[in-house]
Design a protein around this motif. Structure first.
Motif, short mmCIF file in Angstrom:
data_model
loop_
_atom_site.label_atom_id
_atom_site.label_comp_id
_atom_site.label_asym_id
_atom_site.label_seq_id
_atom_site.Cartn_x
_atom_site.Cartn_y
_atom_site.Cartn_z
N ASP A 259 5.42 20.52 9.81
CA ASP A 259 5.35 21.16 8.49
C ASP A 259 4.99 22.64 8.63
O ASP A 259 5.58 23.50 7.97
CB ASP A 259 4.32 20.46 7.61
N TYR A 262 8.07 24.43 10.03
CA TYR A 262 9.22 24.47 9.12
C TYR A 262 8.98 25.43 7.96
O TYR A 262 9.87 26.19 7.57
CB TYR A 262 9.51 23.06 8.58
N ARG A 379 13.91 19.78 5.68
CA ARG A 379 12.71 19.23 6.33
C ARG A 379 12.93 17.79 6.76
O ARG A 379 12.33 17.31 7.72
CB ARG A 379 11.52 19.33 5.35
N HIS A 403 12.45 23.09 13.22
CA HIS A 403 11.36 22.11 13.28
C HIS A 403 10.42 22.28 14.48
O HIS A 403 9.45 21.55 14.61
CB HIS A 403 11.94 20.70 13.28
#
Length: 436
Positions: A259, A262, A379, A403
């Motif tokens: 997260d 990204y 994502r 990623h």
């Protein structure tokens, strides 16, 4: 060409990533979720994962808990612990007090898990084309047609239709520019298979190029297996660099770090690579480095040096001289070039990520790209497409730019596969199934 039934998911490749996807799909279906049918296509005749690097002393560099399922579902029957229990080795493994099994044992685990899905995998087959079906009334394409050719004798072509395709074709062996592989010049990806074909007596000089884990493991293996041979390690650095496997650094492989990467800024993403590349790329673990140094030191004591390190060096050219290989070596230490004659030259020079756009063929024109020409990926690992295509195109690999560092590694496959299944399930209308 035979048209097969429609699938919710057509998986291309059946290595650890798509095997983990098969596990996640199976557990999703058994949990009572909207049923997702799946089939997988694999070029190899049977399951295999880096078979040519299953060296006896090689160990995994990730914890056994980072298996196909545990981080997503600790109770999974497809976990490494379940494998150990079924094999009758759980107590012995615990008594060994080691988080890192040998690569051979982990491969055995993957084969065991893969056997649970044998009826869903078309082995010895390859995808020859992707295309969109004819669109009715100008509506968007909600399926992808996957043309598959069976590679076996008498094999034919078939057409699979999937509402989603998940591409996991692995990495591409990387060689230096202008140097090709042959019977005496190998890449580490083919090492054991090649090594077993040569007469050990005829191999008296070996050079291994590279400074990472695979290079160090091959140097150690050749040194031990060929006690009569001289072994040269050609290193781009001054010595082997140690992999940073400390707890804080290892957090970059956590699901939360995906997260952060990204959604991070370009500056933040650059920092990930700049500061933490040494967790995996071009580095070796402490035990392997120490093993090699102990061998060098023992040779020094015995006055019989046969393991040499050519530091700060690279191979610029290779040519065959009779039954030998002559390598042109440039040394940054001296600024000079010299020739090194060996019987076998092995390049442990890593891999390049696959280029999904090349692989997707006709679908690529419908895939959106960023300002650098790279595929735009959500994502959930779904490639963003033009409005003409609503079918899902997912990538397991080739997403390092979106990623992060773990995109091609085992560390996050359980979570990643679960996220892909959740995305596929969320995008599919619920089908009410009548009671039996």
């Amino acid at each position: 060409m035979k048209q097969h039934d429609d699938y919710a998911v057509v998986g291309v490749g059946f290595g650890p990533s798509n095997l983990s996807l098969a596990v996640a799909l199976d557990e999703h279906n058994k949990a009572g979720g909207n049923h997702l049918s799946a089939t997988f296509v694999e070029r190899q005749p049977a399951f295999g994962w880096h078979r040519n690097m299953l060296l006896p002393s090689a160990k995994m560099q990730v914890s056994f808990l980072k298996d196909l399922a545990t981080f997503r579902n600790p109770t999974s029957r497809h976990s490494f612990v379940s494998y150990l229990h079924e094999a009758g080795r759980l107590a012995q493994f615990v008594n060994n007090q080691d988080f890192f099994p040998t690569r051979q044992e982990f491969h055995d685990y993957l084969e065991w898990a893969g056997s649970h899905f044998a009826d869903r995998v078309r082995y010895n087959a390859e995808v020859t084309a992707f295309r969109l079906p004819p669109r009715r009334r100008g509506g968007p394409a909600d399926t992808v047609q996957v043309e598959v050719r069976d590679k076996g004798e008498g094999g034919g072509a078939r057409l699979l239709s999937g509402r989603n395709v998940v591409v996991s074709t692995g990495l591409v062996p990387k060689m230096p520019p202008g140097i090709d592989r042959d019977e005496r010049v190998w890449h580490s990806s083919e090492f054991l298979g090649r090594f077993r074909t040569v007469d050990p007596v005829t191999v008296r000089r070996v050079a291994v190029v590279g400074g990472g884990q695979s290079a160090a493991e091959i140097v150690r293996y050749v040194y031990d297996e060929l006690p009569h041979a001289e072994v040269s390690a050609v290193l781009p650095s001054y010595g082997y660099a140690i992999a940073d496997d400390t707890p804080f650094a290892n957090q970059i492989f956590d699901a939360d770090a995906v997260d952060d990467y990204y959604h991070g800024s370009d500056r933040a993403r650059d920092a990930f690579w700049r500061y933490h590349r040494n967790t995996n790329y071009g580095v070796a673990d402490t035990d392997t480095i120490k093993d090699l140094y102990q061998r060098v030191y023992a040779d020094e004591v015995a006055g019989n040096t046969r393991l040499s390190f050519r530091n700060l060096s690279r191979i610029d050219a290779v040519k065959q001289i009779g039954d030998e290989v002559r390598a042109t070596v440039f040394s940054a230490r001296s600024g000079e070039t010299y020739e090194l004659d060996v019987d076998v030259l092995i390049f442990a020079t890593g891999y390049d990520p696959m280029d999904p756009a090349d692989f997707l063929g006709d679908l690529a024109e419908h895939c959106l790209r960023d300002d650098s020409g790279r595929l735009r990926v959500g994502r959930d690992y779904r490639v963003l497409t033009s409005p003409e295509v609503t079918a899902g195109i997912y990538l397991q690999g080739g997403t390092e730019h979106t990623h992060g560092l773990a995109s091609s590694l085992l560390s996050n496959i359980a979570i990643r596969s679960g996220e892909i299944v959740d995305s596929i399930a969320a995008r599919r209308p619920v089908v009410q199934r009548s009671a039996a």
